[in-house]
Design a protein around this motif. Structure first.
Motif, PDB file in Angstrom:
ATOM      1  N   VAL A  42       0.846  -1.184   0.000  1.00  0.00           N
ATOM      2  CA  VAL A  42       0.000   0.000   0.000  1.00  0.00           C
ATOM      3  C   VAL A  42       0.884   1.236   0.000  1.00  0.00           C
ATOM      4  O   VAL A  42       2.042   1.187   0.423  1.00  0.00           O
ATOM      5  CB  VAL A  42      -0.948   0.041   1.227  1.00  0.00           C
ATOM      6  N   SER A  43       0.341   2.328  -0.490  1.00  0.00           N
ATOM      7  CA  SER A  43       1.074   3.590  -0.474  1.00  0.00           C
ATOM      8  C   SER A  43       0.603   4.417   0.701  1.00  0.00           C
ATOM      9  O   SER A  43      -0.588   4.592   0.906  1.00  0.00           O
ATOM     10  CB  SER A  43       0.822   4.365  -1.765  1.00  0.00           C
ATOM     11  N   LYS A  44       1.549   4.880   1.475  1.00  0.00           N
ATOM     12  CA  LYS A  44       1.207   5.755   2.596  1.00  0.00           C
ATOM     13  C   LYS A  44       1.785   7.131   2.317  1.00  0.00           C
ATOM     14  O   LYS A  44       2.948   7.254   1.953  1.00  0.00           O
ATOM     15  CB  LYS A  44       1.811   5.203   3.898  1.00  0.00           C
ATOM     16  N   HIS A  45       0.939   8.103   2.490  1.00  0.00           N
ATOM     17  CA  HIS A  45       1.430   9.464   2.314  1.00  0.00           C
ATOM     18  C   HIS A  45       1.928   9.964   3.654  1.00  0.00           C
ATOM     19  O   HIS A  45       1.192   9.958   4.632  1.00  0.00           O
ATOM     20  CB  HIS A  45       0.298  10.350   1.787  1.00  0.00           C
ATOM     21  N   LYS A  46       3.161  10.352   3.670  1.00  0.00           N
ATOM     22  CA  LYS A  46       3.728  10.781   4.945  1.00  0.00           C
ATOM     23  C   LYS A  46       4.146  12.232   4.905  1.00  0.00           C
ATOM     24  O   LYS A  46       4.608  12.731   3.883  1.00  0.00           O
ATOM     25  CB  LYS A  46       4.938   9.901   5.291  1.00  0.00           C
ATOM     26  N   LYS A  47       3.975  12.851   6.031  1.00  0.00           N
ATOM     27  CA  LYS A  47       4.431  14.235   6.154  1.00  0.00           C
ATOM     28  C   LYS A  47       5.934  14.259   6.355  1.00  0.00           C
ATOM     29  O   LYS A  47       6.511  13.335   6.923  1.00  0.00           O
ATOM     30  CB  LYS A  47       3.746  14.893   7.355  1.00  0.00           C
ATOM     31  N   THR A  49       9.199  14.948   8.126  1.00  0.00           N
ATOM     32  CA  THR A  49       9.634  15.145   9.505  1.00  0.00           C
ATOM     33  C   THR A  49      11.097  15.569   9.478  1.00  0.00           C
ATOM     34  O   THR A  49      11.722  15.581   8.417  1.00  0.00           O
ATOM     35  CB  THR A  49       9.499  13.851  10.336  1.00  0.00           C
ATOM     36  N   LYS A  50      11.632  15.829  10.638  1.00  0.00           N
ATOM     37  CA  LYS A  50      13.044  16.226  10.709  1.00  0.00           C
ATOM     38  C   LYS A  50      13.947  15.107  10.188  1.00  0.00           C
ATOM     39  O   LYS A  50      14.975  15.353   9.574  1.00  0.00           O
ATOM     40  CB  LYS A  50      13.431  16.537  12.160  1.00  0.00           C
ATOM     41  N   GLU A  51      13.552  13.877  10.488  1.00  0.00           N
ATOM     42  CA  GLU A  51      14.407  12.746  10.132  1.00  0.00           C
ATOM     43  C   GLU A  51      14.244  12.311   8.674  1.00  0.00           C
ATOM     44  O   GLU A  51      15.204  11.964   8.015  1.00  0.00           O
ATOM     45  CB  GLU A  51      14.111  11.535  11.033  1.00  0.00           C
ATOM     46  N   LYS A  52      13.010  12.297   8.208  1.00  0.00           N
ATOM     47  CA  LYS A  52      12.756  11.754   6.869  1.00  0.00           C
ATOM     48  C   LYS A  52      11.969  12.734   6.017  1.00  0.00           C
ATOM     49  O   LYS A  52      11.091  13.428   6.532  1.00  0.00           O
ATOM     50  CB  LYS A  52      11.927  10.462   6.993  1.00  0.00           C
ATOM     51  N   PRO A  53      12.271  12.736   4.737  1.00  0.00           N
ATOM     52  CA  PRO A  53      11.445  13.553   3.849  1.00  0.00           C
ATOM     53  C   PRO A  53      10.069  12.914   3.673  1.00  0.00           C
ATOM     54  O   PRO A  53       9.923  11.699   3.817  1.00  0.00           O
ATOM     55  CB  PRO A  53      12.236  13.537   2.532  1.00  0.00           C
ATOM     56  N   GLY A  54       9.079  13.709   3.372  1.00  0.00           N
ATOM     57  CA  GLY A  54       7.722  13.186   3.181  1.00  0.00           C
ATOM     58  C   GLY A  54       7.567  12.568   1.806  1.00  0.00           C
ATOM     59  O   GLY A  54       8.540  12.349   1.094  1.00  0.00           O
TER      60      GLY A  54
END
Ligand SMILES: [Zn+2]
Length: 102
Positions: A42-47, A49-54
């Protein structure tokens, strides 16, 4: 007792990924679900964060244990499994070839 363990190879017997094989990545015994590598993506859309790009992250979603079947490492076929007790330890064996599966 669950008949699947981590790192087992399973085949999907129902759903959109029917017929595909993969390795068990995670077991969720409480909900009787399983996460299989490369299956049920599945594809998750993520915001961001400081650690990882969205962005869009592809990941495996948990699916019902009843939708997968263990593949016997010996005969390489989807196997029904019987549970044996040997020396106080529970072992699994393939109903087709009788091979013990660790
Ligand atoms: Zn077998």
């Amino acid at each position: 007792m669950l008949k699947l363990r981590k790192k087992d190879t399973v085949i999907v017997i129902a759903g959109k990924d029917k017929g595909k094989k993969g390795e068990v990545k995670e077991l969720l015994p409480v909900t009787r679900k399983v996460v299989v590598m490369g299956i049920n993506i599945v594809s998750k859309h993520k915001k961001t964060t400081k650690e990882k790009p969205g962005g869009i992250h592809k990941m495996e979603a948990a699916m019902s244990i009843s939708n997968v079947q263990l593949v016997c490492p010996k005969c390489n076929k989807p196997a029904r499994v019987k549970v044996l007790v040997q020396g106080g330890e529970k072992m699994r064996a393939c109903k087709k070839c009788g091979e013990t599966i660790i």
